[in-house]
Design a protein around this motif. Structure first.
Motif, short mmCIF file in Angstrom:
data_model
loop_
_atom_site.label_atom_id
_atom_site.label_comp_id
_atom_site.label_asym_id
_atom_site.label_seq_id
_atom_site.Cartn_x
_atom_site.Cartn_y
_atom_site.Cartn_z
N SER A 154 0.83 -1.21 0.00
CA SER A 154 0.00 0.00 0.00
C SER A 154 0.86 1.25 0.00
CB SER A 154 -0.93 0.01 1.21
OG SER A 154 -1.73 -1.15 1.21
N ASP B 49 -5.48 0.79 4.18
CA ASP B 49 -5.30 1.42 2.87
C ASP B 49 -5.85 2.84 2.86
OD1 ASP B 49 -3.97 -0.64 1.88
OD2 ASP B 49 -5.62 -1.48 0.72
N GLU C 245 -3.33 -5.67 -7.36
CA GLU C 245 -2.52 -5.97 -6.18
C GLU C 245 -3.05 -7.22 -5.51
OE1 GLU C 245 -3.00 -3.02 -3.08
OE2 GLU C 245 -2.27 -4.44 -1.59
MG LIG Z 1 -1.99 -3.07 2.00
#
Ligand SMILES: [Mg+2]
Ligand SMILES: Nc1nc2c(ncn2[C@@H]2O[C@H](COP(=O)(O)OP(=O)(O)OP(=O)(O)O)[C@@H](O)[C@H]2O)c(=O)[nH]1
Length: 331
Positions: free
Chosen positions: A68, A104, A153
């Motif tokens: 992140s 996040d 991701e």
């Molecule tokens: Mg993360």
């Protein structure tokens, strides 16, 4: 919500890069509701001609590797260069990474607010496979919405990693050093999938460890068979925290892209990926349809029980099931 009458309008807005429409389109495509399937297919068909333009990146790393933090800095670098960036975070709510969505929000604040950025978590839908399979379609939606770089991701656990590697152009493994992390990282499968290995947290007291890890990864890469003749995977180091080494990662990605575009590999990979996707989905669908038959399900359960009680060998059980399928559905 998108419906049959607003579909054309939604596609138009999507192509203009409207983020609210993109979010709605993703919700539709993610829906498992039978009522949404036809519309969802229609939408994906309608956007198909407008896909394929973005650079597709995959990034994987164990929980806490700094994905992140890295994506925040990396994403902002791309934004400053005038590129539009979408991040699709597969399975961030898995029990392993535990509540990263909250994390996040605090770690990708700048990117989340940037005009040219879009971040979308894909919650795990019970089984890991489901979430990452859907991610491919979300990626296509981002392309139709004019994003230049789409980043998928994934947390470095289980099959989601492999699935993501098979839907992107360039697959990046974000690593850390020290405490035996590099041994973990040199899992053969992962090393063979990665086009770039980026060792993060190259700062403070950690720098020596990072230098050692870098050497280990480079040695390991030289022993392994290459994925592509035209590309030797590189090992880079960076500090997402101190914003160092990030430009170099982008440069390496650009080199990769140029090399594989010139050789025609990028195009070929995408064709293979699309076909593979259909193959896997067909297999899943076939199983799903089969188990939707109550009589098959019952027979299957009975057979399992017989095998459990030792009344039947697994081999004989398989033959019985196979004969049942043959007899009931193919004759
Ligand atoms: Mg993360
Ligand atoms: N020293 C140092 N710490 C970092 C760096 N990048 C991230 N961190 C720290 O590492 C921790 C985890 O970072 P995240 O970015 O949340 O890691 P992640 O890979 O997204 O983790 P999950 O979402 O849980 O999978 C945080 O405390 C960050 O501040 C770095 O370059 N150097």
């Amino acid at each position: 919500m998108i419906n049959a009458t607003t579909l054309a309008d939604s596609v138009r807005l999507l192509r203009l890069g409207d983020r609210a429409t993109l979010a709605q389109a993703m919700t539709l495509v993610e829906s498992h509701h039978p009522r949404h399937q036809a519309l969802s297919t229609q939408l994906l068909d309608a956007i198909m001609p407008f896909t394929g333009r973005a650079l597709r990146l995959g990034i994987t790393g164990t929980p806490g590797a700094g994905k992140s933090t890295f994506l925040e800095v990396f994403g902002m670098l791309l934004i400053r260069r005038g590129l539009r960036v979408a991040v699709i975070a597969v399975d961030p709510s898995s029990p392993v990474s535990g509540g990263s969505i909250l994390g996040d929000k605090t770690r990708m604040t700048q990117l989340a607010r940037a005009e040219g950025a879009f971040i979308r978590p894909v919650p795990s839908s019970g089984h890991l496979g489901g979430a990452s399979q859907r991610a491919r379609e979300l990626m296509l939606l981002c392309e139709a919405a004019n994003f230049d770089v789409v980043i998928v991701e994934t947390v470095g656990v289980g099959q989601s990693e492999t699935e993501v590697a098979h839907m992107v152009d360039c697959f990046i493994s974000l690593q850390t050093a020290g405490g035996g992390d590099e041994i973990q990282g040199i899992k053969k499968g992962l090393m063979e999938m990665a086009d770039l290995i980026v060792i993060n947290k190259d700062d403070g007291d950690n720098r020596n460890q990072v230098a050692i890890a870098r050497h280990m990864y480079e040695s390991a890469l030289h022993i392994l068979r290459r994925k592509y003749d035209e590309w030797q995977p590189r090992v880079l180091t960076c500090s997402a925290l101190e914003k160092r080494g990030i430009e170099e990662v982008w440069q390496a990605i650009s080199d990769f892209q140029t090399r594989l575009t010139d050789s025609g590999r990028l195009k070929k990979n995408r064709q293979l990926q699309a076909v593979d996707w259909l193959q896997k989905q067909t297999e899943e669908e076939a199983l799903h349809l089969l188990f939707a038959h109550a009589d098959f399900k019952r027979y299957f359960q009975q057979t399992l029980l017989s095998v459990k009680k030792n009344d039947l060998s697994p081999r004989a059980g398989l033959r019985h099931i196979s004969e049942f399928i043959q007899h009931h559905y193919f004759e």
